[in-house]
Structure formats: C-alpha cells, structure tokens
Design a protein around this motif. Structure first.
Motif, PDB file in Angstrom:
ATOM      1  N   ALA A  96       0.772  -1.165   0.128  1.00  0.00           N
ATOM      2  CA  ALA A  96       0.051   0.225  -0.065  1.00  0.00           C
ATOM      3  C   ALA A  96       1.011   1.351   0.098  1.00  0.00           C
ATOM      4  O   ALA A  96       0.548   2.234  -0.855  1.00  0.00           O
ATOM      5  N   ARG A 100       1.545   4.066  -3.084  1.00  0.00           N
ATOM      6  CA  ARG A 100       1.008   5.539  -2.809  1.00  0.00           C
ATOM      7  C   ARG A 100       2.205   6.425  -3.105  1.00  0.00           C
ATOM      8  O   ARG A 100       1.885   7.456  -3.377  1.00  0.00           O
ATOM      9  N   PRO A 124      -4.620  -3.760  -1.550  1.00  0.00           N
ATOM     10  CA  PRO A 124      -4.992  -2.355  -1.124  1.00  0.00           C
ATOM     11  C   PRO A 124      -5.257  -1.648  -2.637  1.00  0.00           C
ATOM     12  O   PRO A 124      -4.838  -1.797  -3.679  1.00  0.00           O
ATOM     13  N   LYS A 125      -6.123  -0.734  -2.302  1.00  0.00           N
ATOM     14  CA  LYS A 125      -6.682  -0.255  -3.843  1.00  0.00           C
ATOM     15  C   LYS A 125      -5.458   0.692  -4.534  1.00  0.00           C
ATOM     16  O   LYS A 125      -5.378   0.447  -5.803  1.00  0.00           O
ATOM     17  N   HIS A 128      -3.592  -2.274  -6.283  1.00  0.00           N
ATOM     18  CA  HIS A 128      -4.673  -2.751  -7.150  1.00  0.00           C
ATOM     19  C   HIS A 128      -4.781  -2.210  -8.495  1.00  0.00           C
ATOM     20  O   HIS A 128      -4.683  -2.592  -9.569  1.00  0.00           O
ATOM     21  N   ALA A 129      -4.605  -1.000  -8.294  1.00  0.00           N
ATOM     22  CA  ALA A 129      -4.612   0.209  -9.367  1.00  0.00           C
ATOM     23  C   ALA A 129      -3.740  -0.269 -10.649  1.00  0.00           C
ATOM     24  O   ALA A 129      -3.611   0.274 -11.731  1.00  0.00           O
TER      25      ALA A 129
END
Length: 158
Positions: A96, A100, A124-125, A128-129
């Motif tokens: 994560a 970021r 985590p988003k 995942h993106a």
C-alpha cells in the motif's frame, strides 16, 4: 482515424514490481525498464511468523487435520490455512505505502492459485490500480532470470 505513432509505441519507462509468494514466504523483484533486467529487492523478503497463527481459544468439538497432526474446532478453518491467509494479507498490505508513494508503476503477482486469490482480494486499492497481470504458479524459489521469463509470458498473454 488511424492511431498516432506516439500512441502505438510501448512505454518503456517506469518500474514494475513482481511479487512472488506462497503461503510461507514472499519475495519482491523489480524491473526498472520494460523488458530490462529483473533483480530481487532482498530487503523486502517476508516470511510467515508465529504471529500469523490464530490464538488458541476454548472450544468444544475438535477435528483432526489431515494435513498434519493439528486439531482445530469443528466448523473452523485449519490453523495452517488461517496462518497462510493472514501472512498473505500482510504481504498484500505491505504494498500500500510504496504504491501510494509511486515507488512502482506496475505490479505483477506470481503465486499458486489459492495464494494468488487471497493476494488479489487483499490488495490495497493503490496497489490494485497498478496490477498488470498474474501468473498462477508456484515459483517462489526461482531465480531472477526465471522470474524475468515468466514476466515476459504474462505480458504476452495480456
């Protein structure tokens, strides 16, 4: 209208991280330039620890685990499966902050099918993106060159 030449060229910039894991350990590799060398990021190696195992609890009926000498409560999952899942969730979560912060621009996951499913679900988003693809095979003990070859096959399928 035909696509412009600059839209047809492959982007060769950006770092891709390749997560290679199973239920016991996780290794991280990086490719700093597309189709370039793949090297292990050794300080990001993770292994399953005692903290990944469920805490003992009082319970009634027990079942013997066919995978070993363990016992667990009726209706509960086997402790080794819970430990694997907790470990894999911890591995996924560890991506994560680097995602970021932009430490990698692409992510590929290589793991056996069950572990791959847990990792994808727990990702985590932000990470995942960046997911480019995956390889459902056990390859945690392979060399960086082996991982590079697998990475090429994952990209060829995409």
């Amino acid at each position: 209208m035909p696509p412009k030449l600059e839209d047809m060229t492959m982007d060769v910039t950006g770092t891709t991280w390749i997560l290679v894991a199973d239920g016991d350990q996780a290794r991280l590799f990086e490719e700093r330039q597309r189709a370039g060398d793949v090297r292990e990021i050794e300080d990001r190696h993770m292994g399953r620890t005692g903290g990944d195992y469920p805490k003992a609890a009082a319970h009634g009926a027990t079942v013997h685990d066919r995978a070993g000498h363990g016992q667990h409560g009726a209706g509960e999952r086997a402790p080794h499966e819970e430990a694997e899942d907790r470990f894999l969730e911890r591995v996924a979560e560890s991506l994560a902050d680097p995602a970021r912060r932009g430490l990698f621009q692409g992510l590929v996951i290589m793991a056996p099918p069950r572990a791959l499913g847990v990792l994808r679900q727990a990702l985590p988003k932000a990470a995942h993106a960046l997911l480019e693809g995956s390889d459902p095979h056990e390859c945690v003990r392979e060399t960086a060159d082996d991982i590079r070859g697998r990475l090429r096959k994952v990209r060829a399928k995409a």
